[in-house]
Write a protein that holds these residues in place. Structure first.
Motif, PDB file in Angstrom:
ATOM      1  N   ILE A 171     -11.312   2.317  -4.180  1.00 13.32           N
ATOM      2  CA  ILE A 171     -10.315   2.820  -3.227  1.00 13.32           C
ATOM      3  C   ILE A 171     -10.779   4.185  -2.739  1.00 13.32           C
ATOM      4  O   ILE A 171     -11.105   5.062  -3.551  1.00 13.32           O
ATOM      5  N   ARG A 172     -10.806   4.369  -1.437  1.00  9.06           N
ATOM      6  CA  ARG A 172     -11.153   5.681  -0.876  1.00  9.06           C
ATOM      7  C   ARG A 172      -9.894   6.293  -0.266  1.00  9.06           C
ATOM      8  O   ARG A 172      -9.208   5.661   0.535  1.00  9.06           O
ATOM      9  N   LEU A 173      -9.591   7.522  -0.675  1.00 11.73           N
ATOM     10  CA  LEU A 173      -8.433   8.220  -0.129  1.00 11.73           C
ATOM     11  C   LEU A 173      -8.852   9.025   1.101  1.00 11.73           C
ATOM     12  O   LEU A 173      -9.828   9.777   1.044  1.00 11.73           O
ATOM     13  N   GLU A 220      -1.515  -2.400  -2.974  1.00 11.16           N
ATOM     14  CA  GLU A 220      -0.710  -3.579  -3.315  1.00 11.16           C
ATOM     15  C   GLU A 220      -1.579  -4.777  -3.671  1.00 11.16           C
ATOM     16  O   GLU A 220      -1.237  -5.560  -4.555  1.00 11.16           O
ATOM     17  N   ARG A 221      -2.706  -4.927  -2.975  1.00 13.87           N
ATOM     18  CA  ARG A 221      -3.600  -6.056  -3.283  1.00 13.87           C
ATOM     19  C   ARG A 221      -4.302  -5.852  -4.625  1.00 13.87           C
ATOM     20  O   ARG A 221      -4.499  -6.800  -5.391  1.00 13.87           O
ATOM     21  N   ILE A 222      -4.670  -4.616  -4.906  1.00 12.82           N
ATOM     22  CA  ILE A 222      -5.470  -4.306  -6.090  1.00 12.82           C
ATOM     23  C   ILE A 222      -4.636  -4.227  -7.362  1.00 12.82           C
ATOM     24  O   ILE A 222      -5.079  -4.641  -8.439  1.00 12.82           O
ATOM     25  N   PRO A 281      -4.426   5.258   8.529  1.00 11.99           N
ATOM     26  CA  PRO A 281      -5.202   5.273   7.279  1.00 11.99           C
ATOM     27  C   PRO A 281      -4.335   5.099   6.039  1.00 11.99           C
ATOM     28  O   PRO A 281      -4.738   4.428   5.083  1.00 11.99           O
ATOM     29  N   MET A 282      -3.116   5.667   6.048  1.00 19.16           N
ATOM     30  CA  MET A 282      -2.266   5.550   4.870  1.00 19.16           C
ATOM     31  C   MET A 282      -1.652   4.161   4.757  1.00 19.16           C
ATOM     32  O   MET A 282      -1.494   3.622   3.656  1.00 19.16           O
ATOM     33  N   ARG A 283      -1.316   3.550   5.876  1.00 14.42           N
ATOM     34  CA  ARG A 283      -0.797   2.176   5.812  1.00 14.42           C
ATOM     35  C   ARG A 283      -1.859   1.235   5.259  1.00 14.42           C
ATOM     36  O   ARG A 283      -1.559   0.319   4.484  1.00 14.42           O
ATOM     37  N   ALA A 284      -3.103   1.462   5.665  1.00 14.45           N
ATOM     38  CA  ALA A 284      -4.190   0.643   5.123  1.00 14.45           C
ATOM     39  C   ALA A 284      -4.336   0.878   3.622  1.00 14.45           C
ATOM     40  O   ALA A 284      -4.593  -0.058   2.854  1.00 14.45           O
ATOM     41  N   LEU A 285      -4.171   2.141   3.192  1.00 14.88           N
ATOM     42  CA  LEU A 285      -4.252   2.463   1.764  1.00 14.88           C
ATOM     43  C   LEU A 285      -3.131   1.781   0.994  1.00 14.88           C
ATOM     44  O   LEU A 285      -3.367   1.207  -0.077  1.00 14.88           O
TER      45      LEU A 285
END
Length: 469
Positions: free
Chosen positions: A323-325, A172-174, A163-167
């Motif tokens: 973004i959802r944490l 980075e994209r945003i 989940p954190m790697r996806a975050l």
């Protein structure tokens, strides 16, 4: 205790390749935190000075940077003097005044950090400044980089779970976009940290990052804090004051708990997004607002819109890049990595010898559900470090309940689950008073551990007194 200039034995030999930093603060605890932050950011403390004794001229001590405490307007002269000597100044203050922040930056400070801060929070603000002046080193296009597969952090985050790697990839994209960002997540999951990472990776990284907690400001003062006011705008407005929008000019404005903002003020914020203009309270002329807004809430924004507590038109303006944490309970082994990182940090800050957790302590940490997320874990580890002793944190040092089974309905006449439930303010008071007691009555340090403002503790105590509690 008066801070003394650090000797070479205290800070090591001066390195020509590391940024030399002057620390000016009268609080020994704050100096320890700032020293750790400077080292984490890749710098080196040249010396520390008590602001009550510092001379306004010739106080650079060979440093190129300065972190200066600004408790009041009188200290702004020191900021100006250091800037005139060619230092890059980062101002700090526990006063919590947006106007003080704006004035410090007008006097030449490049950034303003609100106290109490953690070493990581200050380090994130210092690192880009050090990189700007690094000799003969190619400037990176971004302050932060995608972590290597075995790295443990990204920006200020710690963890390498899926989940954190996806975050990290999403941030980075945003980040390079100019569009608003809407961060959601449970309390304590790191929403401000996410906003800082977005800012650090954006084209606005060298401009101010201003954070405003909409839930911690009295409603009658909210408009003034956001937009500023002119003299005479209301009772008590004795001078002109800039607000958060003005303080963040060119940079990023982070509005935490935006759902607490009144509907009328939401309409004015919508106008800023639509026109790029705002007005101070009581002012006729419009001012330009060149800011990127990042907002956050622990509530479901769609539900708030449906309930009429959040303007639908503002929601669509802000909810462009969501973004959802992930909550801590979804992050697997990140919990252990975070606990170890907090243990190292707090042991260094508090001058303790703790270096590891026992097997029993780690088992207890992994078994806990962490409803308060990273903030709860941070407070639990800090409490263990402050109140415990030794080089290993054991299970009995952790103020955690044993893994709880589903609650059973009490037997007996009139017994029910609701009998065991107490008002939220009672639980809140117990948490705050426990933290204050753990730090020997030092409200500022307790507030830092709880990641709230000292004024919040004072305000809540006044409210409890009104309740007769």
């Amino acid at each position: 205790m008066t801070p003394q200039p650090l000797t070479p034995d205290a800070v090591g030999m001066v390195s020509p390749t590391r940024a030399q930093v002057l620390l000016i603060d009268g609080d020994p605890a704050a100096l320890r935190v700032a020293t750790t932050a400077v080292a984490n950011a890749g710098g080196e403390v040249a010396t520390t000075i008590d602001p009550m004794t510092v001379k306004r001229a010739g106080c650079a001590h060979g440093a190129a940077f300065a972190v200066v405490d600004v408790p009041n307007r009188e200290a702004l002269e020191l900021v100006e003097a250091l800037v005139e000597q060619g230092l890059v100044v980062v101002a700090t203050s526990g006063a919590g005044s947006v106007a003080l922040a704006v004035e410090a930056m007008r006097r030449g400070a490049v950034d303003f950090v609100l106290k109490p801060y953690s070493p990581d929070a200050l380090a994130r603000r210092l690192a880009p400044r050090f990189a700007e002046r690094a000799p003969a080193a190619p400037k990176p296009t971004r302050v932060l980089a995608q972590p290597a597969p075995d790295a443990l952090d990204f920006g200020g985050f710690v963890g390498r779970s899926a989940p954190m790697r996806a975050l990290y990839a999403e941030i980075e994209r945003i980040a390079p976009s100019r569009a608003p960002v809407f961060v959601t997540g449970e309390s304590g999951s790191g929403k401000e940290l996410c906003a800082e990472a977005v800012h650090a990776l954006s084209g606005r990284a060298q401009k101010p990052f201003v954070a405003l907690n909409c839930g911690a400001i009295p409603r009658e003062l909210m408009e003034s804090e956001v937009f500023g006011h002119v003299r005479g705008a209301f009772t008590g407005a004795s001078d002109d004051r800039a607000g958060a929008v003005e303080a963040a000019q060119g940079g990023t404005l982070f509005l935490d708990e935006i759902g607490e903002m009144e509907l009328a003020l939401q309409a004015k914020l919508l106008r800023v997004l639509q026109t790029g203009e705002f007005r101070r309270v009581g002012e006729a002329r419009a001012r330009n607002a060149d800011i990127r807004i990042v907002c956050a809430t622990h509530r479901d924004p769609a539900t708030e819109v449906a309930a009429g507590r959040f303007r639908q038109d503002l929601y669509y303006r802000l909810h462009v890049l969501p973004i959802r944490l992930p909550p801590l309970r979804e992050r697997g082994e990140d919990i252990t990595a975070l606990a170890q990182a907090f243990l190292r940090r707090f042991a260094d800050e508090e001058g303790r010898s703790f270096r590891r957790f026992s097997d029993g302590a780690l088992e207890r940490i992994r078994a806990h559900d962490w409803p308060g997320n990273v903030r709860e874990l941070q407070n639990v580890v800090r409490r263990a470090v402050v109140l415990g002793d030794g080089d290993e944190v054991t299970a009995d040092m952790l103020p955690l309940a044993a893994p709880a089974a589903s609650p059973a309905v009490p037997s007996g006449a009139g017994g029910s689950v609701s009998d065991a439930i107490e008002p939220f303010w009672l639980q809140e008071r117990r948490i705050i008073e426990t933290a204050v007691a753990a730090f020997g009555g030092n409200t500022a340090r307790a507030a830092a551990a709880l990641e709230i403002s000292p004024s919040t503790i004072y305000r809540k105590r006044e409210r409890w007194a009104e309740l007769g509690a």
